[in-house]
Design a protein around this motif. Structure first.
Motif, PDB file in Angstrom:
ATOM      1  N   ILE A  95       0.857  -1.177   0.000  1.00 35.60           N
ATOM      2  CA  ILE A  95       0.000   0.000   0.000  1.00 35.60           C
ATOM      3  C   ILE A  95       0.893   1.226   0.000  1.00 35.60           C
ATOM      4  N   SER A  96       0.690   2.127  -0.962  1.00 31.67           N
ATOM      5  CA  SER A  96       1.554   3.290  -1.081  1.00 31.67           C
ATOM      6  C   SER A  96       0.765   4.470  -1.626  1.00 31.67           C
ATOM      7  N   GLN A  97       1.045   5.654  -1.084  1.00 27.78           N
ATOM      8  CA  GLN A  97       0.380   6.863  -1.569  1.00 27.78           C
ATOM      9  C   GLN A  97       1.206   7.579  -2.623  1.00 27.78           C
ATOM     10  N   ASN A  98       2.512   7.366  -2.611  1.00 28.59           N
ATOM     11  CA  ASN A  98       3.371   8.094  -3.550  1.00 28.59           C
ATOM     12  C   ASN A  98       4.169   7.122  -4.415  1.00 28.59           C
ATOM     13  N   ARG A 100       4.640   3.323  -6.685  1.00 32.95           N
ATOM     14  CA  ARG A 100       4.505   1.878  -6.468  1.00 32.95           C
ATOM     15  C   ARG A 100       5.639   1.356  -5.613  1.00 32.95           C
ATOM     16  N   ARG A 101       5.284   0.531  -4.652  1.00 31.26           N
ATOM     17  CA  ARG A 101       6.257  -0.122  -3.788  1.00 31.26           C
ATOM     18  C   ARG A 101       5.998  -1.621  -3.849  1.00 31.26           C
ATOM     19  N   SER A 139       1.780  -1.426   4.419  1.00 28.00           N
ATOM     20  CA  SER A 139       2.487  -0.317   3.772  1.00 28.00           C
ATOM     21  C   SER A 139       3.974  -0.466   4.077  1.00 28.00           C
ATOM     22  N   GLU A 141       5.937   1.628   5.430  1.00 27.53           N
ATOM     23  CA  GLU A 141       6.240   2.153   6.754  1.00 27.53           C
ATOM     24  C   GLU A 141       5.974   1.124   7.850  1.00 27.53           C
TER      25      GLU A 141
END
Length: 180
Positions: A95-98, A100-101, A139, A141
């Motif tokens: 899950i990423s907001q900025n 692709r991870r 995510s 983090e």
């Protein structure tokens, strides 16, 4: 006579300052001790998301030191149980907001009993699916810290134990763990 009254007031003020400083230092030492002792404790297990089946957790042995209970895993690295390496690496989107991870990881399971190997082989597809669901719900983090990885291992372990019958997973080992 006025000089005699000022001397005791100064010494009382100095006494209160010294007592206050000592009290603050004792509180700081207490907080530091609590923080270091709290690192050895494991978090309380989370309830199963489905709520339909009870979770079978690996036994934990508790020891008390100084009034606090420290939880220790029953599996130690000197005497590992049977290991089952899951085939192929897991590659999932995080899950990423900025941007692709991705997470690429390989996992081995430590089992409590050799009899469980056969059940794990039969249920490997369901085990992999469960692990993929868990990994892809995280995510970057959440899983980059040591605490986050340990929490992830515990979540995988408890979810797998919820549908194993012949025994339980004692530990989850990441043999690869790359985030990109």
């Amino acid at each position: 006579m006025a000089e005699e009254e000022k001397a005791p007031k100064k010494s009382k003020a100095m006494l209160f300052v010294v007592m206050g400083a000592v009290l603050v230092m004792l509180i700081l030492v207490g907080v530091i001790v609590i923080l270091f002792m709290g690192k050895g404790a494991e978090p309380a297990p989370q309830p199963n998301a489905q709520g339909s089946k009870p979770m079978h957790n690996a036994p934990m042995s508790g020891s008390t030191e100084g009034g606090s209970t420290l939880m220790v895993r029953s599996s130690d690295y000197l005497s590992l149980g049977p290991l089952y390496p899951l085939s192929g690496p897991f590659v999932v989107n995080l899950i990423s907001q900025n941007g692709r991870r991705y997470l690429k990881t390989s996992i081995s399971l430590e089992l409590n009993d050799p009899k469980l190997l056969e059940e794990v082989k039969v249920k490997e597809t369901a085990i992999k699916d469960t692990i993929i669901e868990i990994l892809s719900s995280k995510s970057m983090e959440e899983i980059t810290t040591l605490k986050g990885k340990n929490k992830l291992k515990e979540e995988i372990r408890s979810n797998l134990n919820s549908f194993l019958i012949d025994g339980f997973v004692k530990n989850v080992f990441f043999t690869d763990f790359v985030i990109q």
